[in-house]
Design an enzyme around this catalytic site. Structure first.
Site, PDB file in Angstrom:
ATOM      1  N   LYS A 285       0.050   4.372  -0.335  1.00 20.19           N
ATOM      2  CA  LYS A 285      -0.546   5.595   0.242  1.00 20.19           C
ATOM      3  C   LYS A 285      -0.292   6.791  -0.679  1.00 20.19           C
ATOM      4  CE  LYS A 285       0.362   3.382   4.593  1.00 20.19           C
ATOM      5  NZ  LYS A 285       0.408   3.476   6.018  1.00 20.19           N
TER       6      LYS A 285
ATOM      7  N   HIS B  78      -9.386   1.012   5.091  1.00 20.44           N
ATOM      8  CA  HIS B  78      -8.074   1.269   5.695  1.00 20.44           C
ATOM      9  C   HIS B  78      -8.243   2.281   6.835  1.00 20.44           C
ATOM     10  CE1 HIS B  78      -3.926   2.468   6.260  1.00 20.44           C
ATOM     11  NE2 HIS B  78      -3.594   1.336   5.665  1.00 20.44           N
TER      12      HIS B  78
ATOM     13  N   SER C  64       3.609  -2.294  10.202  1.00 25.06           N
ATOM     14  CA  SER C  64       5.073  -2.264  10.346  1.00 25.06           C
ATOM     15  C   SER C  64       5.744  -3.585   9.969  1.00 25.06           C
ATOM     16  CB  SER C  64       5.462  -1.826  11.763  1.00 25.06           C
ATOM     17  OG  SER C  64       4.970  -0.527  12.016  1.00 25.06           O
TER      18      SER C  64
ATOM     19  N   GLU D 297      -6.511   4.697   7.803  1.00 28.28           N
ATOM     20  CA  GLU D 297      -6.249   6.110   7.472  1.00 28.28           C
ATOM     21  C   GLU D 297      -7.470   6.735   6.800  1.00 28.28           C
ATOM     22  OE1 GLU D 297      -2.536   5.520   5.394  1.00 28.28           O
ATOM     23  OE2 GLU D 297      -1.581   4.984   7.298  1.00 28.28           O
TER      24      GLU D 297
ATOM     25  N   GLU E 207      -5.355  -5.077  10.571  1.00 27.16           N
ATOM     26  CA  GLU E 207      -4.368  -4.011  10.689  1.00 27.16           C
ATOM     27  C   GLU E 207      -4.575  -3.267  12.004  1.00 27.16           C
ATOM     28  OE1 GLU E 207      -2.386  -3.028   6.850  1.00 27.16           O
ATOM     29  OE2 GLU E 207      -4.006  -1.598   7.065  1.00 27.16           O
TER      30      GLU E 207
ATOM     31  N   GLY F   3       2.536   2.200  10.603  1.00 24.20           N
ATOM     32  CA  GLY F   3       3.464   3.321  10.443  1.00 24.20           C
ATOM     33  C   GLY F   3       4.146   3.740  11.726  1.00 24.20           C
TER      34      GLY F   3
ATOM     35  N   ASN G  65       0.873  -1.185   0.000  1.00 21.11           N
ATOM     36  CA  ASN G  65       0.000   0.000   0.000  1.00 21.11           C
ATOM     37  C   ASN G  65       0.902   1.226   0.000  1.00 21.11           C
ATOM     38  OD1 ASN G  65      -1.871   1.993   0.433  1.00 21.11           O
ATOM     39  ND2 ASN G  65      -2.229   1.481   2.597  1.00 21.11           N
TER      40      ASN G  65
HETATM   41  C1  PEP Z   1      -0.642   0.018   5.940  1.00 18.83           C
HETATM   42  O1  PEP Z   1      -0.715   1.167   5.567  1.00 18.83           O
HETATM   43  O2  PEP Z   1      -1.554  -0.744   5.605  1.00 18.83           O
HETATM   44  C2  PEP Z   1       0.485  -0.404   6.754  1.00 18.83           C
HETATM   45  C3  PEP Z   1       0.424  -1.589   7.291  1.00 18.83           C
HETATM   46  O3  PEP Z   1       1.539   0.480   6.904  1.00 18.83           O
HETATM   47  P1  PEP Z   1       2.970   0.182   7.593  1.00 18.83           P
HETATM   48  O4  PEP Z   1       3.489  -1.096   7.004  1.00 18.83           O
HETATM   49  O5  PEP Z   1       3.817   1.373   7.222  1.00 18.83           O
HETATM   50  O6  PEP Z   1       2.737   0.061   9.051  1.00 18.83           O
END
Ligand code: PEP
Length: 262
Positions: A16, A101, A222, A103, A176, A182, A14
């Site tokens: 973003k 998601h 992460s 975000e 998630e 992040g 992803n």
């Molecule tokens: C994500 O945006 O779905 C995500 C898991 O980000 P990150 O790997 O940066 O934590």
């Protein structure tokens, strides 16, 4: 992901709001030779909408590098300046779409109903959705993990199965935990296994045991080359959704390639 799983492993990126068309093309040029086509897994990218065409052009005949859209509007079409519909994404040649998601939930107020509508639009347009669910740190600390996952899933299941003729073997969910996205914090394999088990038991209640077993459930939060192997061994983890570490072609190639020795 354990070797007994009947489900096809999926490694998804992803991006973003990173990478315009030129940096997208440069990524694909570097990544493609680093990751050799493996028929036993799916590798999927969610570039920004403005870079989808650049991705499709750059991948050429590497159609094993699959592509999806990060977000679609809840409506089929209409006067919604700046928005993109699921049908438009399908017309542009992508096969997948993200919904729910954290975000989008946090920054754009996508509530459970909006997420459900987006999922319906994706299915209607023939796109395969990846539905994201997950709890905040406050919800986890308050002992509300199960309640939050159940609410998020049931809101969608209440809508989506009316008339949607998609087999559960084609369904993909991503657990998630918001506190791990992040932040550099990663769920332990046992945290992931617990949450994936909860998700599968909600599915089993609603769609039956066979559907629950057939659904692919990713872990996201992460993920990086250093922790991919460990996470993929967690019970019920069928793959990963990767943000930060997917922006670097070398890192994501390690995740897709090196982390997959099973
Ligand atoms: C994500 O945006 O779905 C995500 C898991 O980000 P990150 O790997 O940066 O934590």
């Amino acid at each position: 992901m354990n070797s007994a799983t009947p489900r096809r492993p999926l490694l998804a990126a992803n991006w973003k709001m990173y990478k315009g068309p030129q940096s997208t093309a440069a990524f694909v040029e570097r990544f493609a030779p680093l990751y050799s086509r493996h028929p036993d897994r799916t590798v999927l990218f969610f570039p920004p909408a403005i870079s989808l065409q650049a991705f499709l052009d750059a991948r050429g005949d590497r159609t094993d590098l699959e592509v999806g859209i990060q977000d679609v509007h809840t409506a089929r079409e209409g006067a919604h300046t700046g928005a993109i519909s699921a049908a438009m994404a399908a017309e542009a040649g992508v096969a997948w779409g993200l919904a729910g998601h954290s975000e989008r939930r946090r920054e754009f107020n996508d509530d459970d109903r909006a997420v459900s509508l987006k999922l319906c639009r994706l299915l209607e347009a023939g796109l395969r959705p990846v539905l994201c669910v997950g709890e905040t740190l406050e919800e986890r600390r308050g002992g509300r993990l199960e309640a939050v996952l159940t609410r998020q899933l049931e809101a969608v299941l209440d809508h989506v199965d009316e008339g949607a003729s998609v087999e559960w073997a084609d369904r993909v969910l991503a657990y998630e935990p918001v506190w791990a996205i992040g932040t550099g914090e990663t769920a332990t394999p046992s945290d992931a296994a617990e949450a994936h088990g909860l998700i599968r038991s909600v599915l089993a209640r609603r769609v039956g045991a066979a559907g629950a077993l057939a659904a692919t459930i990713l872990y996201g939060g992460s993920v990086k080359p250093e922790n991919i192997r460990e996470l993929l061994t967690a019970d019920g983890v069928d793959g990963v959704l990767v943000g930060g570490a997917s922006l670097d072609p070398d890192s994501f190639a390690v995740i897709c390639e090196g982390g997959m020795d099973r």
